[in-house]
Design a protein around this motif. Structure first.
Motif: not given
Length: 222
Positions: A196-222
């Motif tokens: 399960p620890y490896e699943s958490v690492q994988f989940c958090n890794g993808v979330k960091s990419h997704l959150d960063f992408y969403n935050s940047q697209t939101s800034k660029l659209s303002q």
């Protein structure tokens, strides 16, 4: 004819699928044959199917693959390029490794997975995704050129982070929930080791990419 298709398909699938899912596959094959008859008449390229020899057990067991419209892929590609021009992603964690993906019939299949250029990529062949950034970028470029998340003849599936709403962790499973406008509701993975620890690492890794992408697209659209 439909009866000949059914006979061949049933021989291929007998004992491997419940009746309802066998019927679903057969109905899809009849649809393909009907479209191909018209395409053959018009001199157009035909789709794959049981009789064409272009469909494999992998194709049958895979979840539905996205097929993006020209407008959608232009929008996604434009946002991705804007984020790349505006930011540096060197501080984001590398996300890659062997996982198991749950197919549409609930079976777990080995997949090598990585995140590259704001896309989730997975393949049955690890070598396809560890040959360097050039191969990964070619697969992503193919998505934006054709609209298909897995090109015909390719073993790499590409899912833009754009279509993912959230990434969650539940009982060692990593669940990608798609945005509500997409027919495909979720894609589920778990680590091959069962840790399960490896699943958490994988989940958090993808979330960091997704959150960063969403935050940047939101800034660029303002």
């Amino acid at each position: 004819s439909a009866s000949r298709i059914e006979a061949k398909a049933m021989g291929f699938l007998r004992g491997s699928l419940p009746p309802k899912q066998r019927l679903e596959v057969l109905q899809n094959e009849v649809r393909i044959r009907s479209k191909n008859a018209q395409k053959l008449k018009n001199g157009e390229k035909q789709e794959g199917g049981f009789r064409s020899g272009k469909t494999s057990p992998l194709d049958l067991g895979e979840s539905m693959i996205f097929n993006f419209t020209t407008e959608e892929r232009k929008k996604f590609d434009g946002r991705r390029k804007n984020v790349n021009r505006a930011t540096s992603i060197s501080n984001l964690p590398e996300v890659s490794g062997m996982m198991k993906k749950r197919n549409r019939w609930g079976r777990w299949q080995d997949r090598y997975i990585c995140v590259h250029d704001y896309c989730l990529l997975y393949s049955t062949n690890k070598e396809s995704l560890v040959k360097g950034h050039k191969v990964l970028q070619e697969a992503i470029n193919q998505l934006y050129a054709t609209g298909l998340s897995r090109a015909r003849g390719s073993d790499i599936t590409v899912i833009p982070l754009e279509v993912i709403d959230v990434v969650t962790f539940n009982k060692a499973k990593v669940i990608f929930k798609m945005k509500k406008e997409w027919k495909k509701k979720e894609i589920v993975f778990r680590v091959s080791s069962g840790n399960p620890y490896e699943s958490v690492q994988f989940c958090n890794g993808v979330k960091s990419h997704l959150d960063f992408y969403n935050s940047q697209t939101s800034k660029l659209s303002q």
